[in-house]
Write an enzyme that holds these catalytic residues in place. Structure first.
Site, short mmCIF file in Angstrom:
data_model
loop_
_atom_site.label_atom_id
_atom_site.label_comp_id
_atom_site.label_asym_id
_atom_site.label_seq_id
_atom_site.Cartn_x
_atom_site.Cartn_y
_atom_site.Cartn_z
N CYS A 1 11.12 192.57 82.77
CA CYS A 1 12.08 191.47 82.70
C CYS A 1 12.95 191.44 83.95
CB CYS A 1 13.02 191.54 81.49
SG CYS A 1 12.16 191.63 79.93
N ARG B 1 8.37 190.29 87.49
CA ARG B 1 8.80 191.32 86.54
C ARG B 1 8.41 190.98 85.10
NH1 ARG B 1 12.67 194.66 88.88
NH2 ARG B 1 13.40 195.29 86.83
N TRP C 1 9.23 189.94 80.00
CA TRP C 1 7.97 190.62 79.68
C TRP C 1 8.19 191.18 78.27
CZ3 TRP C 1 6.00 195.53 78.52
CH2 TRP C 1 4.61 195.67 78.68
N ASN D 1 17.52 193.30 80.38
CA ASN D 1 16.29 193.99 80.78
C ASN D 1 16.41 195.42 80.28
OD1 ASN D 1 14.08 195.08 82.19
ND2 ASN D 1 15.31 195.44 84.02
N GLY D 2 15.40 195.88 79.53
CA GLY D 2 15.46 197.25 79.02
C GLY D 2 15.10 197.25 77.54
N GLU E 1 -9.00 202.99 93.26
CA GLU E 1 -8.08 201.90 93.59
C GLU E 1 -8.83 200.56 93.73
OE1 GLU E 1 -5.08 201.31 93.50
OE2 GLU E 1 -4.67 199.70 94.92
N LYS F 1 -7.97 197.31 91.47
CA LYS F 1 -7.63 195.98 92.03
C LYS F 1 -8.49 194.91 91.37
CE LYS F 1 -4.57 196.50 93.40
NZ LYS F 1 -3.84 197.70 93.54
N GLU G 1 -7.48 194.36 87.59
CA GLU G 1 -6.20 193.74 87.24
C GLU G 1 -6.11 192.28 87.63
OE1 GLU G 1 -2.70 195.76 88.69
OE2 GLU G 1 -3.59 196.11 90.63
N HIS H 1 -23.98 212.72 86.33
CA HIS H 1 -23.50 213.36 85.10
C HIS H 1 -23.17 212.34 84.01
CE1 HIS H 1 -23.48 217.19 87.13
NE2 HIS H 1 -22.90 216.59 88.16
N LYS I 1 5.25 193.67 87.29
CA LYS I 1 5.28 194.46 88.52
C LYS I 1 5.91 195.83 88.31
CE LYS I 1 4.83 194.77 93.04
NZ LYS I 1 3.46 195.08 93.50
C1 AGP Z 1 -0.88 198.22 91.01
O1 AGP Z 1 -1.66 197.20 91.47
C2 AGP Z 1 -0.26 198.08 89.73
N1 AGP Z 1 0.10 196.82 89.35
C3 AGP Z 1 0.39 199.27 89.08
O2 AGP Z 1 -0.64 200.17 88.81
C4 AGP Z 1 1.53 200.01 89.82
O3 AGP Z 1 1.03 200.65 90.95
C5 AGP Z 1 2.18 201.01 88.86
O4 AGP Z 1 2.73 200.30 87.78
C6 AGP Z 1 3.22 201.85 89.52
O5 AGP Z 1 4.29 201.10 90.01
P1 AGP Z 1 5.34 201.73 91.00
O6 AGP Z 1 4.60 202.07 92.26
O7 AGP Z 1 6.37 200.65 91.21
O8 AGP Z 1 5.90 202.94 90.35
#
Ligand code: AGP
Length: 606
Positions: free
Chosen positions: A2, A27, A74, A98-99, A479, A483, A486, A502, A601
């Site tokens: 949020c 957010r 969110w 937020n929280g 990674e 990508k 997501e 394996h 985010k």
């Molecule tokens: C990455 O593409 C993500 N959206 C997510 O995995 C992110 O890296 C993770 O939530 C950690 O966030 P931070 O680096 O702000 O701690």
């Protein structure tokens, strides 16, 4: 998660709030809303879904007034509906939050018994009732908020307005980011810097247990106990333009292209080329006492941590463990005074990473934050902070933050290796020269964009992908797969290539593209073997190879060429085509690239 924003000044508050919410939408984007005070009392506009819905609502039913608060959500407690959207309003008091209020169920019961009628399923609404209850007893807004937060357990960044005090916003912070932007005759509060940049670059960052009363010409900070706090404003070095798309179709693409600049800004001023050294002033880490290094993080930052293990064990020659922050503190880690713990986080607000760092501090470890956001909770929590200079990262999928984290780990590892005599000056010179050459090599990776797009067109209809890498590039396989998952919603798995036989090899057939990261390094011949195994089972291979490569390219259906670099820097180069591949596949699939479904985010809940 949020985002919250509040404005007091002479402009149209709804416009300023909406502009701020656009910057905070990363957010969370389940719903949004604003509440604005004016002569008629308070006007509320809320909409479900992305900000476009609120924009339409505001243009249909515009709001006048110069003081107000806004929120982008969110969802944690309660579905994404209009009733659950913030601001929540009760008896002329509006709250954005937020929280998470952990004891909201018992508070709800208590308030209901007194006759409160709840209109939403949220945890936040109990705050609205608590504050209005205190105001009904005769308290002013500031004192009512102070009383209310005495009753709640949990985390919050709050902004509250009341029709009875139409000039002011009361804000409070507990473990969620909140800052005040100080303008000329106007002030703005926000969850992060990006939302205030169009008004001012002068900012005060609230700390936990602090409140603020903001009017157009004043921002007064106190502790929850009422003691006055004096704090110098910080001048933020991010510009408004950095938080805009700058002509790119998506923030993610802009951020991919910013990487050569971002990594250069991250090492600028820290390296001495002739001495082969890295100067980190103030990092007086007791290196000689350290017996074990831990690196902890979540998501993409955890992938950076995995590369960090190779860097630290090579340069610093101390056993290095990597832990998912969400697992770390629950496994009773053997952390003590002789441990050095690095926490990596773009936002510096990830709840799991913060919790992990609090736990290791309790056990006496030395702590370093690798972070992209100044004055974030993580940088405050850790003994030392290495700031990456990626600039604001708006796209939910992390790109430039990741590659700058890799540079940060390279610099920290090299610095500690040089300080402890484990890396010679000669090696230091070579490594730093390679680092300096990296930005140009990244430009060459970016030049492959059209080729990567053409490859994406051949594969975007596939429903599963496998990514393979070895050594330093195993985390890059993870990674690359993350990508793709997501932003395109395609199922993808990353594996250490040696693990193929394996189990995962059972998945290979002509419908399963395999992305093989095969630089000319010490694992090259082994990667060739893995590629043969894929081919023998009819799999299709997209290979990332170095310039001049013939053997891996000969085994691949599609080839992306990447300049060669030392092993510790290769992951940075290999990341770029994988980011572009995910990006183009997602564009072809028509997904929401900057705000993929279900994600936010900063993950500020555990
Ligand atoms: C990455 O593409 C993500 N959206 C997510 O995995 C992110 O890296 C993770 O939530 C950690 O966030 P931070 O680096 O702000 O701690």
């Amino acid at each position: 998660m949020c985002g919250i924003v509040g404005y007091a000044g002479s402009r149209n508050a709804a416009e300023v709030l909406f502009d701020g919410l656009k910057k905070l939408e990363y957010r969370g984007y389940d719903s949004s809303g604003v509440a604005v005070l004016n002569e008629g009392g308070m006007e509320l506009r809320r909409s479900v879904g992305k900000l476009k819905a609120l924009e339409a609502e505001l243009s249909k039913r515009p709001v006048a007034g110069h003081v107000g608060i806004g929120h982008t959500r969110w969802a944690t407690h309660g579905r994404p509906t209009e009733e659950n959207a913030h601001p929540h309003v009760e008896a002329g008091v509006a709250v954005v939050h937020n929280g998470i209020i952990e004891n909201y169920l018992s508070l709800r019961e208590e308030l209901k018994k007194e006759g409160a009628v709840f209109k939403s399923e949220t945890d936040t609404e109990c705050l609205t009732h608590l504050i209005s209850r205190e105001m009904k007893k005769g308290l002013c807004l500031e004192d009512a908020v102070r009383e209310a937060i005495r009753r709640v357990k949990g985390t919050y960044a709050l902004a509250v307005i009341s029709v009875t005090e139409p000039e002011r916003i009361v804000a409070a912070r507990m473990e969620c980011p909140l800052m005040i932007g100080l303008g000329e005759g106007e002030n703005i509060i926000s969850s992060d810097i990006t939302a205030v940049l169009n008004i001012t670059r002068k900012a005060i960052f609230l700390k936990d247990h602090e409140m603020a009363v903001i009017t157009s010409d004043k921002a007064e900070i106190t502790t929850f106990d009422g003691d006055s706090v004096t704090r110098q404003a910080t001048v933020v070095d991010w510009s408004p333009i950095m938080a805009e798309k700058g002509g790119y179709r998506h923030f993610m693409l802009k951020e991919i292209y910013e990487q050569p600049r971002a990594i250069t800004d991250t090492f600028r001023g820290l390296i001495a080329e002739e001495a082969g050294d890295v100067f980190l002033n103030g990092f007086d880490v007791p290196l000689m006492d350290i017996e074990r290094v831990y690196i902890t993080a979540c998501g993409t930052s955890w992938h950076a941590a995995l590369v960090g293990k190779y860097i630290f064990e090579e340069f610093f020659r101390i056993p290095t463990e990597v832990d998912l922050a969400s697992e770390f503190r629950y496994r009773n880690p053997l952390v003590n005074k002789k441990s050095l713990v690095l926490a990596i986080s773009q936002s510096g607000e990830t709840a799991d990473t913060l919790a992990a760092i609090k736990e290791v501090k309790r056990r006496g470890a030395s702590t370093i934050a690798v972070c992209n956001v100044m004055e974030s909770s993580l940088t405050r929590e850790c003994d030392w902070s290495f700031m990456t200079h990626a600039g604001p990262e708006i796209g939910v999928a992390s790109t430039k933050a990741f590659t700058t984290q890799l540079v940060a780990l390279f610099l920290l590892g090299l610095c500690f290796g040089r300080r402890t005599g484990k890396v010679s000056a000669e090696t230091g010179v070579e490594l730093i020269q390679e680092l300096v050459r990296l930005a140009k090599k990244m430009d060459r990776c970016l030049e492959q964009n059209f080729m990567v797009e053409a490859i994406a067109k051949r594969y975007f209809h596939c429903s599963d992908f496998i990514y393979l890498g070895r050594g330093h590039n195993f985390p890059i396989a993870l990674e690359g797969a993350l990508k793709l998952k997501e932003i395109s919603y395609i199922h993808a798995e990353g594996y250490a290539a040696g693990e193929m036989k394996h189990g995962p090899i059972a998945l290979i057939d002509e419908d399963m593209p395999v992305v093989a990261i095969a630089p000319l390094d010490q694992s090259y011949s082994k990667m060739l073997g893995n590629m043969e195994e894929v081919k023998a089972r009819g799999g299709r291979i997209i290979a990332l190879v170095n310039d001049g490569d013939t053997e891996a390219s000969g085994r691949a259906d599609d080839v992306i060429r990447v300049p060669s670099a030392p092993a510790h820097l290769t992951p940075i180069l290999m990341s770029i085509p994988l980011q572009l591949l995910a990006y183009h596949i997602a564009v072809l699939k028509g997904t929401d690239i900057d705000q993929p479904r279900n994600l936010a985010k900063s993950v500020t809940v555990e």
